[in-house]
Design a protein around this motif. Structure first.
Motif, mmCIF file in Angstrom:
data_model
loop_
_atom_site.group_PDB
_atom_site.id
_atom_site.type_symbol
_atom_site.label_atom_id
_atom_site.label_comp_id
_atom_site.label_asym_id
_atom_site.label_seq_id
_atom_site.Cartn_x
_atom_site.Cartn_y
_atom_site.Cartn_z
ATOM 1 N N GLY A 84 0.807 -1.211 0.000
ATOM 2 C CA GLY A 84 0.000 0.000 0.000
ATOM 3 C C GLY A 84 0.845 1.268 0.000
ATOM 4 O O GLY A 84 2.014 1.269 0.369
ATOM 5 N N THR A 85 0.241 2.347 -0.451
ATOM 6 C CA THR A 85 0.865 3.662 -0.426
ATOM 7 C C THR A 85 -0.039 4.615 0.337
ATOM 8 O O THR A 85 -1.181 4.278 0.677
ATOM 9 N N ILE A 86 0.487 5.804 0.614
ATOM 10 C CA ILE A 86 -0.321 6.807 1.303
ATOM 11 C C ILE A 86 -1.565 7.146 0.478
ATOM 12 O O ILE A 86 -2.664 7.270 1.013
ATOM 13 N N ASP A 87 -1.389 7.238 -0.834
ATOM 14 C CA ASP A 87 -2.528 7.557 -1.711
ATOM 15 C C ASP A 87 -3.609 6.482 -1.625
ATOM 16 O O ASP A 87 -4.808 6.775 -1.608
ATOM 17 N N THR A 88 -3.168 5.213 -1.559
ATOM 18 C CA THR A 88 -4.124 4.103 -1.467
ATOM 19 C C THR A 88 -4.888 4.171 -0.153
ATOM 20 O O THR A 88 -6.107 3.974 -0.105
ATOM 21 N N ALA A 89 -4.169 4.432 0.936
ATOM 22 C CA ALA A 89 -4.810 4.519 2.249
ATOM 23 C C ALA A 89 -5.813 5.670 2.296
ATOM 24 O O ALA A 89 -6.921 5.530 2.822
ATOM 25 N N VAL A 90 -5.421 6.827 1.718
ATOM 26 C CA VAL A 90 -6.323 7.979 1.698
ATOM 27 C C VAL A 90 -7.566 7.670 0.876
ATOM 28 O O VAL A 90 -8.692 8.009 1.258
ATOM 29 N N GLU A 91 -7.371 7.007 -0.276
ATOM 30 C CA GLU A 91 -8.513 6.650 -1.122
ATOM 31 C C GLU A 91 -9.465 5.712 -0.382
ATOM 32 O O GLU A 91 -10.687 5.878 -0.451
ATOM 33 N N ALA A 92 -8.905 4.731 0.333
ATOM 34 C CA ALA A 92 -9.742 3.773 1.062
ATOM 35 C C ALA A 92 -10.558 4.466 2.145
ATOM 36 O O ALA A 92 -11.754 4.187 2.310
ATOM 37 N N THR A 93 -9.933 5.380 2.886
ATOM 38 C CA THR A 93 -10.672 6.083 3.948
ATOM 39 C C THR A 93 -11.727 7.003 3.344
ATOM 40 O O THR A 93 -12.793 7.208 3.931
ATOM 41 N N LYS A 94 -11.460 7.533 2.154
ATOM 42 C CA LYS A 94 -12.440 8.408 1.486
ATOM 43 C C LYS A 94 -13.705 7.643 1.143
ATOM 44 O O LYS A 94 -14.804 8.205 1.140
ATOM 45 N N PHE A 95 -13.553 6.343 0.873
ATOM 46 C CA PHE A 95 -14.716 5.534 0.505
ATOM 47 C C PHE A 95 -15.301 4.738 1.672
ATOM 48 O O PHE A 95 -16.112 3.845 1.455
ATOM 49 N N GLY A 96 -14.858 5.040 2.896
ATOM 50 C CA GLY A 96 -15.527 4.452 4.058
ATOM 51 C C GLY A 96 -14.687 3.613 4.989
ATOM 52 O O GLY A 96 -15.164 3.220 6.054
ATOM 53 N N ALA A 97 -13.431 3.277 4.634
ATOM 54 C CA ALA A 97 -12.586 2.498 5.554
ATOM 55 C C ALA A 97 -12.228 3.367 6.757
ATOM 56 O O ALA A 97 -12.049 4.584 6.631
ATOM 57 N N ILE A 98 -12.116 2.743 7.943
ATOM 58 C CA ILE A 98 -11.813 3.524 9.137
ATOM 59 C C ILE A 98 -10.355 3.408 9.549
ATOM 60 O O ILE A 98 -9.895 4.164 10.407
ATOM 61 N N ALA A 99 -9.601 2.466 8.952
ATOM 62 C CA ALA A 99 -8.190 2.302 9.313
ATOM 63 C C ALA A 99 -7.482 1.540 8.212
ATOM 64 O O ALA A 99 -8.108 0.912 7.347
ATOM 65 N N PHE A 100 -6.144 1.591 8.249
ATOM 66 C CA PHE A 100 -5.318 0.912 7.260
ATOM 67 C C PHE A 100 -4.175 0.217 7.975
ATOM 68 O O PHE A 100 -3.461 0.847 8.751
ATOM 69 N N LEU A 101 -4.019 -1.098 7.750
ATOM 70 C CA LEU A 101 -2.934 -1.868 8.347
ATOM 71 C C LEU A 101 -1.972 -2.316 7.261
ATOM 72 O O LEU A 101 -2.386 -2.901 6.263
ATOM 73 N N GLU A 102 -0.694 -2.037 7.469
ATOM 74 C CA GLU A 102 0.325 -2.429 6.507
ATOM 75 C C GLU A 102 0.918 -3.776 6.890
ATOM 76 O O GLU A 102 1.268 -4.007 8.046
ATOM 77 N N LYS A 103 1.000 -4.699 5.927
ATOM 78 C CA LYS A 103 1.589 -6.010 6.162
ATOM 79 C C LYS A 103 3.114 -5.897 6.128
ATOM 80 O O LYS A 103 3.652 -5.077 5.371
ATOM 81 N N PRO A 104 3.846 -6.725 6.886
ATOM 82 C CA PRO A 104 3.316 -7.698 7.852
ATOM 83 C C PRO A 104 2.694 -6.999 9.055
ATOM 84 O O PRO A 104 3.252 -6.022 9.553
ATOM 85 N N ILE A 105 1.555 -7.509 9.489
ATOM 86 C CA ILE A 105 0.791 -6.881 10.565
ATOM 87 C C ILE A 105 1.263 -7.444 11.909
ATOM 88 O O ILE A 105 1.240 -8.647 12.127
ATOM 89 N N THR A 106 1.669 -6.563 12.813
ATOM 90 C CA THR A 106 2.090 -7.020 14.138
ATOM 91 C C THR A 106 0.866 -7.317 14.996
ATOM 92 O O THR A 106 -0.215 -6.761 14.774
ATOM 93 N N LEU A 107 1.053 -8.183 15.976
ATOM 94 C CA LEU A 107 -0.045 -8.562 16.866
ATOM 95 C C LEU A 107 -0.618 -7.344 17.582
ATOM 96 O O LEU A 107 -1.839 -7.163 17.661
ATOM 97 N N GLN A 108 0.269 -6.480 18.083
ATOM 98 C CA GLN A 108 -0.192 -5.308 18.835
ATOM 99 C C GLN A 108 -1.018 -4.374 17.959
ATOM 100 O O GLN A 108 -2.077 -3.889 18.372
ATOM 101 N N LYS A 109 -0.550 -4.112 16.715
ATOM 102 C CA LYS A 109 -1.289 -3.213 15.831
ATOM 103 C C LYS A 109 -2.635 -3.799 15.442
ATOM 104 O O LYS A 109 -3.641 -3.089 15.360
ATOM 105 N N LEU A 110 -2.673 -5.108 15.198
ATOM 106 C CA LEU A 110 -3.927 -5.762 14.825
ATOM 107 C C LEU A 110 -4.955 -5.640 15.939
ATOM 108 O O LEU A 110 -6.088 -5.199 15.713
#
Length: 236
Positions: A84-110
């Motif tokens: 993912g990129t910053i642009d992708t994350a911004v686009e996703a939140t614009k269409f209704g996503a509330i958060a963005f997790l970058e892989k590999p996802i740590t247990l604490q962040k998840l």
């Protein structure tokens, strides 16, 4: 706890997220592509969706837009991506996503993202019924299991069920037994108390008791604690 839909085309990611979130007491639905995700959404409304962006048939952002335009985006969605990129994350939140997790996802962040998403969408507790004292709607207060709520005229109107804390204070242990058996009985009750108090969350119990999750899991198995019962209770 919550019903969570995990949408990811990678089997390993689906299995790992399912294992972690199931340990936390959640019910997990799995989908490996947009078609399966649509079928789950038609059948039910999950409390939360973890949605991968890059999938072979329809990407996650397109599916997110589709749910939004059809009125099916009635649950929080957390997007996931390893590219993912910053642009992708911004686009996703614009269409209704509330958060963005970058892989590999740590247990604490998840776990933090899931907890925050569920807290934001949790229904507020109902106001106490007119005529009842405010403490009647507060189950965290230690009250005796056979006590009653009194109305303004002093008459009992409803029994109050004691919370976990009050019941724990009345736990009795048989001391006329070998030390190891008495200790195991105490430890079993101790962990069952914390599991009930934390709604079956292994992570929070590990933090409260000061044990690593792996050590805690082995300890519970050794003591014969019924983990499946705690998971069922956490879903009520």
């Amino acid at each position: 706890m919550a019903t969570i839909l995990v949408v990811d085309d990678e089997l390993g990611i689906r299995a790992l997220l399912s294992e972690i979130l199931t340990d936390e007491g959640h019910t997990i639905e799995l989908a490996e592509n947009a078609g399966q995700a649509r079928a789950v959404r038609e059948r039910m409304r999950p409390d939360l969706v973890l949605l991968d962006i890059w999938m072979p048939d329809v990407d996650g952002v397109t599916l997110l837009k589709e749910w939004g335009s059809s009125g099916q985006l009635t649950m929080p969605v957390i997007m996931m991506s390893g590219h993912g990129t910053i642009d992708t994350a911004v686009e996703a939140t614009k269409f209704g996503a509330i958060a963005f997790l970058e892989k590999p996802i740590t247990l604490q962040k998840l776990l933090r993202a899931v907890e925050q998403a569920l807290v934001k969408t949790a229904p507020r507790p109902a106001a106490p019924a007119p005529g009842l004292p405010s403490y009647a709607a507060r189950p965290e207060l230690p009250m005796h299991p056979h006590s009653s709520v009194l109305n303004h005229s002093g008459h009992a109107v409803a029994p109050v069920i004691a919370p976990v804390q009050a019941l724990a204070s009345e736990q009795l242990f048989e001391l006329d037994r070998p030390l190891r058996e008495a200790r195991d009985a105490f430890e079993k009750s101790y962990f069952e108390f914390h599991l009930a108090k934390e709604n079956g969350s292994m992570t929070r119990v590990a933090e409260k008791t000061g044990l690593e999750r792996t050590h805690l899991y082995r300890k519970l198995k050794q003591l014969g604690v019924d983990l499946s019962r705690n998971k069922r209770n956490s879903q009520i």
